[in-house]
Design a protein around this motif. Structure first.
Motif, short mmCIF file in Angstrom:
data_model
loop_
_atom_site.label_atom_id
_atom_site.label_comp_id
_atom_site.label_asym_id
_atom_site.label_seq_id
_atom_site.Cartn_x
_atom_site.Cartn_y
_atom_site.Cartn_z
N ALA A 2 0.84 -1.20 0.00
CA ALA A 2 0.00 0.00 0.00
C ALA A 2 0.88 1.25 0.00
O ALA A 2 0.61 2.22 -0.72
N GLU A 3 1.94 1.24 0.82
CA GLU A 3 2.88 2.37 0.83
C GLU A 3 3.56 2.52 -0.53
O GLU A 3 3.75 3.64 -1.03
N GLN A 4 3.95 1.39 -1.11
CA GLN A 4 4.59 1.43 -2.42
C GLN A 4 3.64 2.01 -3.46
O GLN A 4 4.04 2.78 -4.34
N GLY A 5 2.36 1.64 -3.33
CA GLY A 5 1.37 2.17 -4.26
C GLY A 5 1.22 3.68 -4.13
O GLY A 5 1.12 4.39 -5.14
N GLN A 6 1.22 4.18 -2.90
CA GLN A 6 1.12 5.63 -2.70
C GLN A 6 2.35 6.34 -3.27
O GLN A 6 2.23 7.42 -3.88
N LEU A 7 3.51 5.72 -3.08
CA LEU A 7 4.73 6.31 -3.63
C LEU A 7 4.68 6.33 -5.14
O LEU A 7 5.04 7.35 -5.78
N ASN A 15 2.04 6.42 -7.05
CA ASN A 15 1.07 7.43 -7.48
C ASN A 15 1.68 8.84 -7.40
O ASN A 15 1.47 9.68 -8.29
N HIS A 16 2.42 9.05 -6.32
CA HIS A 16 3.06 10.37 -6.15
C HIS A 16 4.10 10.61 -7.25
O HIS A 16 4.17 11.72 -7.83
N LEU A 17 4.91 9.61 -7.54
CA LEU A 17 5.91 9.77 -8.59
C LEU A 17 5.26 9.94 -9.96
O LEU A 17 5.76 10.71 -10.80
N PHE A 18 4.14 9.26 -10.20
CA PHE A 18 3.46 9.38 -11.49
C PHE A 18 2.90 10.78 -11.67
O PHE A 18 2.96 11.36 -12.76
N GLU A 19 2.37 11.34 -10.56
CA GLU A 19 1.83 12.70 -10.64
C GLU A 19 2.93 13.71 -10.92
O GLU A 19 2.69 14.73 -11.57
N LYS A 43 16.83 4.39 -7.35
CA LYS A 43 17.12 5.83 -7.34
C LYS A 43 18.18 6.19 -8.37
O LYS A 43 18.17 7.28 -8.93
N GLY A 44 19.10 5.24 -8.59
CA GLY A 44 20.15 5.50 -9.58
C GLY A 44 19.73 5.17 -11.00
O GLY A 44 20.52 5.32 -11.92
N GLY A 45 18.50 4.66 -11.17
CA GLY A 45 17.99 4.36 -12.50
C GLY A 45 18.42 3.02 -13.04
O GLY A 45 18.18 2.71 -14.22
N VAL A 46 19.06 2.22 -12.21
CA VAL A 46 19.53 0.91 -12.68
C VAL A 46 18.44 -0.14 -12.57
O VAL A 46 18.30 -1.00 -13.44
N ARG A 47 17.66 -0.09 -11.50
CA ARG A 47 16.57 -1.05 -11.29
C ARG A 47 15.23 -0.36 -11.44
O ARG A 47 15.13 0.88 -11.48
N ILE A 48 14.15 -1.17 -11.51
CA ILE A 48 12.80 -0.65 -11.68
C ILE A 48 11.94 -1.07 -10.50
O ILE A 48 12.35 -1.86 -9.64
N ASN A 49 10.73 -0.57 -10.49
CA ASN A 49 9.81 -0.84 -9.38
C ASN A 49 9.56 -2.33 -9.18
O ASN A 49 9.46 -2.82 -8.06
#
Length: 452
Positions: free
Chosen positions: A175-180, A182-186, A395-401
């Motif tokens: 749930a926390e990951q989902g909120q994060l 959503n925030h990043l998508f916005e 954060k470094g762009g090497v991995r994904i969600n």
């Protein structure tokens, strides 16, 4: 490192919340320790109570068998009012002289019968002793079985609580990951794919949480059935629990003890003895029976010829009964008893094979338990470090969600497997001791010491 601390903090906080909720499981539920659960089971478990009374009844078989070789004493007494009418036809007048007599007849007899040779009685005596030992071994099996059921049910509740706590933490983190996400998508820094992946994991976690709650309810009810009451809070396994290395005794050592002391094996051995004596009992139908019979009797006016006479009769002698022919019943019953005896022998061998197989499996599990638990503890630690590294890589762009979600899923799987391995170790250790027939209340106390 901070992420690891946060994960542990959320896990402990969630587990505490789950425990608090479980303490309020039911208005009538009660907190119970493992030793309390065992004591309650001895008082309330119907299976154990039935075995207790069955053993009490089986004890009498030895005395019943012995009774066939001991003296049999019987007594009898009778009394009757009699009217005797005597007609004297030699009288001078027509019809003769009629003389009615009223008197009381009494008879008392005491008889003693002592078997000298009674093959049937001897077989019943031996069979009665075997039946008493059979009942005792069966009760010993039930004593060990109730210990295993209590411990297994108690550990199952703990395991289901662990799964519920992990499921709740997993759901909260998704749930926390989902909120994060959503925030990043916005903010234009995330993708819709990340949102969908996290939502899919969250939906699965919601279903898993509901299933964990249902499973815990069933486990509590199962334990409540064994101990005869509703179960509230149970003790947790100590955090620093470590699997003890097993001793270096070879498998043949445990096998020898099991063959001598396992109650299920002993039960079937006595079953073979019972069947053996049944064969002798049936064949006794062709054997003579010799008894010493002694009697002492007193009669008073026992008959017309002994009117107004008292008699005392003392006798002692030997009575021989020889069966000659019974329509083939003895032969048929003997063959039937022989077949039952052979079946009992095969049942015994099948039970020995089954127990040896289970013992070998448990022996192998115990031998690898230390390494397995240590490996899973390292797996948990590695999974926590993987989450930290994955978050940095994202954060470094090497991995994904998706990598982060997989790392978290790996952590929960490792924690679940570690809890299961610890509980399996305790159960396997108990089951192995049950296989060799040495489980008792001291083993319950030993396991109870691992809980706080």
């Amino acid at each position: 490192m901070m992420a690891t601390m946060q994960i542990r903090s959320r896990l402990l906080a969630s587990a505490a919340a789950v425990s608090a909720a479980l303490a309020l499981y039911s208005p009538g539920a009660m907190a119970v320790t493992l030793m309390q659960a065992y004591d309650m089971a001895l008082q309330n478990d119907p299976t154990y109570r039935a075995a207790y009374y069955a053993n009490e009844g089986a004890k009498e078989n030895a005395k019943l068998g012995l009774s066939n070789l001991l003296p049999n004493i019987s007594g009898s007494w009778s009394g009757s009012q009699n009217r005797d009418t005597v007609t004297d036809r030699s009288a001078q007048f027509v019809g003769g002289l009629v003389s009615p007599r009223d008197f009381i007849s009494r008879s008392a007899m005491l008889q003693v019968r002592q078997p000298l040779f009674n093959l049937d009685g001897w077989a019943r005596y031996k069979q009665g002793k075997a039946q008493a030992l059979y009942g005792q071994a069966l009760f010993e099996s039930q004593q060990q079985e109730v210990i295993y059921r209590v411990v297994a049910s108690y550990l199952d509740v703990l395991y289901k609580q662990e799964l519920l706590a992990l499921a709740q933490v997993e759901r909260e983190m998704y749930a926390e990951q989902g909120q994060l996400n959503n925030h990043l998508f916005e903010k234009g820094e995330g993708t819709r794919t990340d949102m969908l992946e996290t939502q899919a994991r969250l939906d699965v976690a919601e279903a898993t949480l509901l299933e964990a709650q249902d499973n815990l309810t069933v486990s509590r009810e199962t334990l409540g059935t064994v101990i005869g009451g509703e179960v509230g809070e149970v003790q947790e396994l100590v955090p620093d629990f470590r699997v003890r290395p097993v001793d270096d005794k070879p498998f043949d050592y445990w096998k020898t003890i099991a063959l001598e002391r396992n109650p299920d094996i002993k039960t079937l051995k006595y079953g073979v003895d019972i069947a053996e004596q049944e064969v002798l009992k049936q064949r006794a139908g062709h054997a003579p029976r010799i008894d010493v019979v002694g009697s002492y009797g007193k009669t008073s006016s026992d008959s017309i010829t002994t009117f107004q006479e008292d008699q005392k009769i003392r006798s002692i002698g030997v009575q021989v009964n020889i069966p000659i022919y019974s329509g083939g019943q003895v032969n048929a019953s003997s063959r039937q008893a022989v077949a039952s005896r052979e079946k009992a022998k095969e049942d015994l061998q099948a039970q020995i094979d089954k127990i040896m197989l289970e013992l070998r499996k448990d022996y192998a599990v115990m031998a690898s338990s230390v390494k397995r638990v240590d490996a899973l503890m390292k797996s948990v630690s590695s999974s926590e470090n993987l989450i930290i590294a994955t978050e940095k890589s994202i954060k470094g762009g090497v991995r994904i969600n998706l990598d982060a979600l997989n790392a978290k899923q790996q952590l929960y799987t490792a924690k679940r497997d570690l809890a299961q391995a610890r509980f399996n170790y305790l159960l396997t250790s108990l089951r192995m001791r049950a296989s060799v027939g040495t489980v008792n209340v001291d083993d319950v106390r030993e396991i109870a010491a691992y809980f706080r």
